[in-house]
Design an enzyme around this catalytic site. Structure first.
Site, PDB file in Angstrom:
ATOM      1  N   LYS A 108       1.110  -1.024  -0.013  1.00 22.27           N
ATOM      2  CA  LYS A 108       0.045  -0.136  -0.106  1.00 22.27           C
ATOM      3  C   LYS A 108       0.902   1.316  -0.054  1.00 22.27           C
ATOM      4  O   LYS A 108       0.517   2.302  -0.660  1.00 22.27           O
ATOM      5  CB  LYS A 108      -1.113  -0.042   1.479  1.00 22.27           C
ATOM      6  CG  LYS A 108      -1.534   1.257   1.551  1.00 22.27           C
ATOM      7  CD  LYS A 108      -2.393   1.745   0.562  1.00 22.27           C
ATOM      8  CE  LYS A 108      -2.889   2.993   0.828  1.00 22.27           C
ATOM      9  NZ  LYS A 108      -4.095   3.563   0.102  1.00 22.27           N
ATOM     10  N   CYS A 131      -2.931  11.200   1.879  1.00 20.33           N
ATOM     11  CA  CYS A 131      -2.269   9.848   1.546  1.00 20.33           C
ATOM     12  C   CYS A 131      -1.015   9.914   0.724  1.00 20.33           C
ATOM     13  O   CYS A 131       0.057   9.471   1.560  1.00 20.33           O
ATOM     14  CB  CYS A 131      -3.113   9.211   0.428  1.00 20.33           C
ATOM     15  SG  CYS A 131      -5.071   9.297   1.151  1.00 20.33           S
TER      16      CYS A 131
HETATM   17  N1  SAJ Z   1      -1.682  15.095  -8.643  1.00 25.84           N
HETATM   18  C1  SAJ Z   1      -0.601  15.705  -9.637  1.00 25.84           C
HETATM   19  N2  SAJ Z   1      -0.422  15.287 -10.634  1.00 25.84           N
HETATM   20  C2  SAJ Z   1      -0.873  14.279 -11.144  1.00 25.84           C
HETATM   21  C3  SAJ Z   1      -1.751  13.363 -10.313  1.00 25.84           C
HETATM   22  C4  SAJ Z   1      -2.041  14.012  -9.032  1.00 25.84           C
HETATM   23  O1  SAJ Z   1      -0.264  16.867  -9.208  1.00 25.84           O
HETATM   24  O2  SAJ Z   1      -0.748  13.703 -12.366  1.00 25.84           O
HETATM   25  C5  SAJ Z   1      -1.756  15.606  -7.372  1.00 25.84           C
HETATM   26  C6  SAJ Z   1      -3.501  16.159  -7.116  1.00 25.84           C
HETATM   27  O3  SAJ Z   1      -3.602  17.241  -7.567  1.00 25.84           O
HETATM   28  C7  SAJ Z   1      -3.264  16.006  -5.482  1.00 25.84           C
HETATM   29  C8  SAJ Z   1      -2.243  14.771  -5.351  1.00 25.84           C
HETATM   30  O4  SAJ Z   1      -1.518  14.707  -6.354  1.00 25.84           O
HETATM   31  O5  SAJ Z   1      -2.852  16.972  -5.001  1.00 25.84           O
HETATM   32  C9  SAJ Z   1      -2.906  13.265  -4.764  1.00 25.84           C
HETATM   33  O6  SAJ Z   1      -3.949  13.152  -5.815  1.00 25.84           O
HETATM   34  P1  SAJ Z   1      -4.266  11.678  -6.438  1.00 25.84           P
HETATM   35  O7  SAJ Z   1      -5.633  11.776  -7.526  1.00 25.84           O
HETATM   36  O8  SAJ Z   1      -2.896  11.121  -7.021  1.00 25.84           O
HETATM   37  O9  SAJ Z   1      -4.455  10.814  -5.178  1.00 25.84           O
HETATM   38  P2  SAJ Z   1      -5.592  10.625  -3.889  1.00 25.84           P
HETATM   39  O10 SAJ Z   1      -4.589  11.334  -2.782  1.00 25.84           O
HETATM   40  O11 SAJ Z   1      -6.651  11.316  -4.010  1.00 25.84           O
HETATM   41  O12 SAJ Z   1      -5.632   9.121  -3.717  1.00 25.84           O
HETATM   42  C10 SAJ Z   1      -4.529   8.327  -3.810  1.00 25.84           C
HETATM   43  C11 SAJ Z   1      -4.606   7.175  -4.503  1.00 25.84           C
HETATM   44  N3  SAJ Z   1      -3.364   6.439  -4.880  1.00 25.84           N
HETATM   45  C12 SAJ Z   1      -2.969   6.185  -5.890  1.00 25.84           C
HETATM   46  O13 SAJ Z   1      -3.462   6.547  -7.123  1.00 25.84           O
HETATM   47  C13 SAJ Z   1      -1.597   5.312  -5.896  1.00 25.84           C
HETATM   48  C14 SAJ Z   1      -5.693   6.332  -4.043  1.00 25.84           C
HETATM   49  O14 SAJ Z   1      -5.890   4.978  -4.968  1.00 25.84           O
HETATM   50  C15 SAJ Z   1      -5.350   5.576  -2.742  1.00 25.84           C
HETATM   51  O15 SAJ Z   1      -6.523   4.971  -2.209  1.00 25.84           O
HETATM   52  C16 SAJ Z   1      -5.401   7.047  -1.905  1.00 25.84           C
HETATM   53  O16 SAJ Z   1      -4.257   7.812  -2.337  1.00 25.84           O
HETATM   54  C17 SAJ Z   1      -5.141   6.689  -0.409  1.00 25.84           C
HETATM   55  O17 SAJ Z   1      -6.131   6.717   0.443  1.00 25.84           O
HETATM   56  O18 SAJ Z   1      -4.068   6.147  -0.067  1.00 25.84           O
END
Ligand code: SAJ
Length: 416
Positions: A215, A269
């Protein structure tokens, strides 16, 4: 109606937040009696009134249904059940050490209730070894469970990390594959039997320690890849190259898939979990640490770009579009957009116009003189500088003509 097809008649879910509440509701809908338990009395009251205290697609209707038919009830105290699912926050402390105090508090609360044959599941994201440590703690509090054979015999324990994406939680809880990390094989088998009542994805069985690190690795993988995109955006800025065009061209290669740069990585996360790996192996995590520091430096980088643009103006009016940590959610936790807006608010010569369609009031950190909570149209009318911080759907619909006389800082590549 209690399901006749499952060996589990009741579940106690500890922590009714972004993961615990949808999880509780889903099991309740499947016909298992669910007792939700949360330390926050107002959360409990809202749920017992048939509502969700968080914004998540389709959750309101689901909560209404399962509370109306009595399959989900909430309380500030835990109830006896066949299964205990722990979904409480596991943040890190100021020195980036994992803070497991919420988990330990829940263990204190449920330890007296556990009976022989019960299943305990940790869904919260935890450092490697936590499930084993929690079992040791439980057996110290309940020597009778240890004498009866401990985990795998007297009771069952597993780490089954949640992997759902905010905004798609109810879909992904059902469709995603699930990692089931048992303390022993019988523990993993028992936990799989539980998840198979609601999960349509595949359940993969492993040890609790492997599940814990898997995870953390998923989120660290994403953090490292976003850091790469963010570093590229800083390089491209320096060389006066459009990073969005650059990435879209590089991604035409069949084996390249660069993620999106942005104003930083927020939420509770991806910005937190890599530190749990660093804590477990401080000397071996050079890349993971560097990625964290690149992503953490991005809000300041955006602030400096806005400051440079503002230098040209006498009384700069700056529209901050979005405060949430990502698109189309109301969650402001560790949000880079919020951090940027807070930093701008420290400059008394700026007029800051904050726009966030998903919340009703400004957070307390922004309730000072030079920040005004306003509508998108008002902000677009009045601002000299428009900083797009979150790619909310509402912002995607902005008529580009409204931006013609503005200085634009687009951190999400919407107007590239
Ligand atoms: N972000 C970027 N660029 C990207 C993707 C995301 O800057 O290309 C930023 C987003 O704007 C945000 C942050 O990253 O600020 C996180 O967003 P996210 O959509 O990547 O992830 P979370 O935090 O909403 O959810 C993540 C997910 N993990 C993965 O994709 C590996 C989700 O599946 C998990 O369940 C969750 O963390 C968790 O609870 O751990």
């Amino acid at each position: 109606m209690i399901s006749e097809t499952t060996e589990f008649k009741s579940i106690c879910v500890a922590g009714l937040g972004y993961i615990g509440l949808p999880t509780a509701a889903l099991f309740a809908k499947s016909g298992i009696q669910v007792f939700g338990y949360d330390v926050n009395p107002s959360t409990v009251e809202i749920i017992n009134n048939g509502q969700a205290h968080i914004k998540e697609v389709d959750l309101d209707g689901l909560i209404q249904g399962v509370t109306a038919n009595g399959m989900l009830t909430a309380s500030t105290k835990p109830s006896k059940a066949d299964v205990y699912i722990l979904c409480v926050p596991t943040p890190f402390s100021d020195n980036q050490k994992p803070d497991l105090s919420f988990l330990e508090q829940v263990l204190d609360d449920i330890a007296p209730l556990i009976k022989v044959g019960d299943l305990i599941i940790i869904e919260s994201t935890v450092p490697p070894g936590t499930t084993r440590n929690i079992c040791t703690l439980l057996e110290e509090k309940r020597p009778d469970l240890k004498e009866a054979g401990g985990a795998g015999t007297a009771y069952y324990a597993a780490h089954c990390p949640e992997r759902v994406l905010p905004g798609r939680i109810l879909i992904e809880l059902v469709q995603n594959d699930r990692i089931i990390g048992g303390m022993t094989e019988p523990c993993a088998d028992k936990a799989r039997n539980l998840y198979e009542t609601v999960v349509r994805g595949e359940c993969f069985l492993t040890t609790s320690q492997t599940a814990e690190l898997a995870k953390l690795s998923e989120n660290a993988f994403r953090d490292v890849n976003i850091a790469f995109a963010n570093e590229l955006s800083v390089i491209a800025g320096k060389l006066d190259i459009d990073v969005w065009e650059l990435i879209s061209l590089a991604n035409k290669h069949p084996r390249v898939n660069i993620l999106n740069p942005g104003p930083g990585v927020g939420g509770h996360c991806i910005a937190v979990d890599p530190w749990f790996i660093v804590d477990a192996a401080p000397e071996e995590t050079k890349l993971i640490k560097t990625a964290r520091s690149i992503n953490d430096s991005m809000p300041q980088n955006v602030v400096e770009r806005i400051q440079t643009a503002a230098e040209k103006l006498k009384t700069p009016k700056i529209a901050c579009l979005g405060l949430a940590f990502k698109a189309d959610i109301d969650d402001l936790r560790s949000s880079p957009a919020l951090e940027i807006t807070e930093k701008l608010a420290c400059n008394d010569s700026y007029e800051v116009l904050a726009v966030e369609p998903n919340i009703k009031h400004l957070p307390s950190s922004l309730q000072n003189g030079n920040v005004e909570f306003t509508s998108l149209q008002d902000a677009l009318k009045r601002a000299d500088i428009v900083a797009l911080l979150v790619d909310h759907t509402q912002f995607k619909r902005i008529n580009r003509k409204q931006l013609l006389d503005k200085i634009i800082i687009d951190t999400r590549g919407l107007w590239s």
